[in-house]
Design an enzyme around this catalytic site. Sequence first.
Site, PDB file in Angstrom:
ATOM      1  N   LYS A   1      20.392   5.041  -1.250  1.00  0.00           N
ATOM      2  CA  LYS A   1      20.965   4.590  -0.483  1.00  0.00           C
ATOM      3  C   LYS A   1      22.139   4.034  -0.984  1.00  0.00           C
ATOM      4  O   LYS A   1      22.954   4.579  -1.717  1.00  0.00           O
ATOM      5  CB  LYS A   1      19.753   3.296  -0.102  1.00  0.00           C
ATOM      6  CG  LYS A   1      18.437   3.640  -0.148  1.00  0.00           C
ATOM      7  CD  LYS A   1      17.592   3.991   0.969  1.00  0.00           C
ATOM      8  CE  LYS A   1      16.698   3.935   0.882  1.00  0.00           C
ATOM      9  NZ  LYS A   1      15.705   4.623   2.565  1.00  0.00           N
TER      10      LYS A   1
HETATM   11  C1  LIG Z   1      14.665   4.164   2.146  1.00  0.00           C
HETATM   12  C2  LIG Z   1      14.105   4.023   2.622  1.00  0.00           C
HETATM   13  C3  LIG Z   1      13.104   3.692   3.674  1.00  0.00           C
HETATM   14  C4  LIG Z   1      12.150   2.844   2.582  1.00  0.00           C
HETATM   15  O1  LIG Z   1      12.166   2.659   1.124  1.00  0.00           O
HETATM   16  P1  LIG Z   1      12.051   2.855  -0.232  1.00  0.00           P
HETATM   17  O2  LIG Z   1      12.568   1.857  -1.029  1.00  0.00           O
HETATM   18  O3  LIG Z   1      12.034   4.046  -0.567  1.00  0.00           O
HETATM   19  O4  LIG Z   1      10.274   2.576   0.243  1.00  0.00           O
HETATM   20  C5  LIG Z   1      12.510   2.668   5.058  1.00  0.00           C
HETATM   21  N1  LIG Z   1      13.350   2.595   5.751  1.00  0.00           N
HETATM   22  C6  LIG Z   1      13.971   3.423   5.787  1.00  0.00           C
HETATM   23  C7  LIG Z   1      14.520   3.714   7.542  1.00  0.00           C
HETATM   24  C8  LIG Z   1      14.403   4.314   4.687  1.00  0.00           C
HETATM   25  O5  LIG Z   1      15.619   5.110   5.007  1.00  0.00           O
END
Ligand SMILES: *Cc1c(COP(=O)(O)O)cnc(C)c1O
Length: 376
Positions: free
Chosen positions: A186
């Site tokens: 991210k």
């Molecule tokens: C990464 C992501 C999540 C989940 O996040 P985690 O921290 O990996 O549980 C949820 N929704 C979207 C659109 C994502 O890209």
Amino acid sequence: MSGSPEPIPIARPDIGPREEELVLEVLRSGSLSLGPMGPRFERAFADWVGVRHAAAVSSGTAGLHLLAHLAGAGPGGEVITSPFSFVASANCALYTGADVVFADIDRDTFNLDPAAVEAAITPRTKAIVAVHIFGLPCRIEEIRAIADRHGIAVIEDAAEALGARRQRRMVGTTGSPAVFAFYPNKQMTTGEGGIVTTDDDAVYEAILSLRNQGRADSGQWLAHDRLGWNYRMDDLSAAVGLAQVERLDAILASRAAVADRYGALLAGLDGVELPVAVPGDTRSWFVYTVLLDPAVDRDAVIGLLAARGVASKPYLPAIHLQPLYRDRGHRPGELPVCEAVSARCLALPFFGSLTAGQQERVAAELAAILADPPLR
Ligand SMILES: *Cc1c(COP(=O)(O)O)cnc(C)c1O
């Protein structure tokens, strides 16, 4: 003779000496969880976004689950979301016992089509999980207006959209509770982790309790008012997060510069559509994806890029066509816009420290492959 060039990975976190310093501070303090670092991170994050409250959790998925639970999703209920997202946007409803209802997306922005959302509402609908996919804000004010008319909760899945703006307003400050996520691919990371932002005191208090085994805020460690979870973020992760927030403007700026360079390098490449811009909105760059010509075999292109040392991904696969959701009755043909986009979408290597030279190589390899492309 030099050997083959270094492979180019798809993603890489941006970690520096400040992250190391703050993690060391936590290690030496002995307070590895529920110490002072968690609140320091939460305050810095809330201030950066411009929202009253931020409650850190163990993952973005955990945050979505808690908000779905708070929205009243449960057995017999339905939650509407986008099929063109990461699977957690839908799974958060299944955790509560509710059913998932998918609404199709807009062909250009890949975000939920508000008209499709409205058409999917039934008397059983409890919540809409509005995703800001690939860091481009969805039409959140339209979705909220629809939800308000029907008395339904809105949860913003902002996991990919930290720093994005919808008509100048920062994502996470437009009125509904939002979830950001910090997995290492991210915009910013805490290792594993997520955070819920809200201006609503009651939602904030509820998240604090639910993430901490349903504990009362009386401070009594063994008083449990309700069923909760252990969705806390530890202080080592929070330390990484605080350092990242301190550097967030620079982190986002370097990603935007890399995206601009791709835009220049790939402009005019035949058979490739670049990410759209929406006037008045600001995308926060999470991934860099292109749409290939429908006749081109996207998965074969991924294999050819890999053979040339360039990582890429079929991104995103449609959630409703995953085995879990097919087992629940979903079939191809149900969400035609999502399916068409999903079959053509290709994510290229993307991170802030990607060099101009590496990007030139990615563009040149892609161009060489598309000059005589593998066909479906
Ligand atoms: C990464 C992501 C999540 C989940 O996040 P985690 O921290 O990996 O549980 C949820 N929704 C979207 C659109 C994502 O890209």
